[in-house]
Write a protein that holds these residues in place. Structure first.
Motif, short mmCIF file in Angstrom:
data_model
loop_
_atom_site.label_atom_id
_atom_site.label_comp_id
_atom_site.label_asym_id
_atom_site.label_seq_id
_atom_site.Cartn_x
_atom_site.Cartn_y
_atom_site.Cartn_z
N ARG A 7 -2.37 45.44 -10.88
CA ARG A 7 -1.47 46.60 -10.92
C ARG A 7 -0.26 46.31 -11.81
O ARG A 7 0.15 47.17 -12.60
CB ARG A 7 -0.99 46.95 -9.51
N LEU A 11 0.78 48.15 -15.44
CA LEU A 11 2.11 48.71 -15.71
C LEU A 11 2.71 48.13 -16.98
O LEU A 11 3.24 48.84 -17.82
CB LEU A 11 3.05 48.40 -14.53
N VAL A 18 9.18 48.18 -19.74
CA VAL A 18 9.10 48.22 -18.28
C VAL A 18 10.16 47.29 -17.70
O VAL A 18 10.27 46.14 -18.11
CB VAL A 18 7.71 47.78 -17.76
N PHE A 20 11.15 45.85 -14.02
CA PHE A 20 10.94 45.69 -12.58
C PHE A 20 12.31 45.39 -12.01
O PHE A 20 12.97 44.43 -12.44
CB PHE A 20 9.96 44.54 -12.30
N ASN A 24 16.28 52.17 -8.89
CA ASN A 24 15.75 52.80 -10.10
C ASN A 24 16.89 53.02 -11.09
O ASN A 24 18.04 52.71 -10.79
CB ASN A 24 15.01 54.11 -9.77
N LYS A 49 10.36 52.62 -18.42
CA LYS A 49 9.63 52.79 -17.16
C LYS A 49 10.22 51.77 -16.20
O LYS A 49 10.25 50.59 -16.49
CB LYS A 49 8.14 52.53 -17.41
N THR A 50 10.71 52.25 -15.06
CA THR A 50 11.23 51.32 -14.06
C THR A 50 10.28 51.28 -12.87
O THR A 50 9.57 52.24 -12.59
CB THR A 50 12.64 51.70 -13.56
N PHE A 51 10.27 50.13 -12.19
CA PHE A 51 9.48 49.98 -10.97
C PHE A 51 10.40 49.39 -9.91
O PHE A 51 10.97 48.32 -10.12
CB PHE A 51 8.27 49.06 -11.20
N ASN A 52 10.55 50.11 -8.81
CA ASN A 52 11.42 49.68 -7.72
C ASN A 52 10.66 48.71 -6.82
O ASN A 52 9.82 49.13 -6.03
CB ASN A 52 11.91 50.89 -6.93
N ASP A 56 7.80 48.18 -2.71
CA ASP A 56 6.46 47.58 -2.71
C ASP A 56 6.58 46.06 -2.61
O ASP A 56 6.80 45.37 -3.60
CB ASP A 56 5.73 47.98 -4.00
#
Length: 104
Positions: A7, A11, A18, A20, A24, A49-52, A56
């Motif tokens: 995953r 991303l 990106v 991480f 956000n 693109k951000t991933f919080n 998760d």
């Protein structure tokens, strides 16, 4: 490769820039993540693109193994690991980060 590593890999490879982070881009949940977002905004990044990772836990742990880097935030550009907020700041101040981002 584990499911979570896959995953993360998807991303990183399917988005040019990106980050991480904790929280956000609109609402960072830690100072380092906030600083990382501000640096990218200063560079004029429009396709971030951000991933919080707080949403998760698997990714929060998995990203540390993915890059072999113990802290968050983590920035990836063009599928390559760049670093955390301290490295981003150093690269920004030297002009390297703008260059890596392609002078958007």
């Amino acid at each position: 490769m584990s499911d979570v590593q896959q995953r993360i890999d998807d991303l990183v490879k399917n988005n040019r820039v990106v980050l991480f982070m904790k929280g956000n881009a609109q609402f960072p949940m830690c100072g380092f993540s906030g600083r990382a977002v501000q640096i990218l905004k200063a560079c004029g990044v429009t396709d971030l693109k951000t991933f919080n990772v707080l949403e998760d836990e698997e990714v929060r742990q998995g990203i540390k193994e993915y890059a072999n880097w113990p802290t968050i935030p983590q920035l990836y550009i063009g599928g390559e690991f760049v670093g955390g907020s301290d490295i981003m700041m150093e690269m920004y101040e030297s002009g390297e980060l703008q260059q890596a981002l392609g002078g958007q």
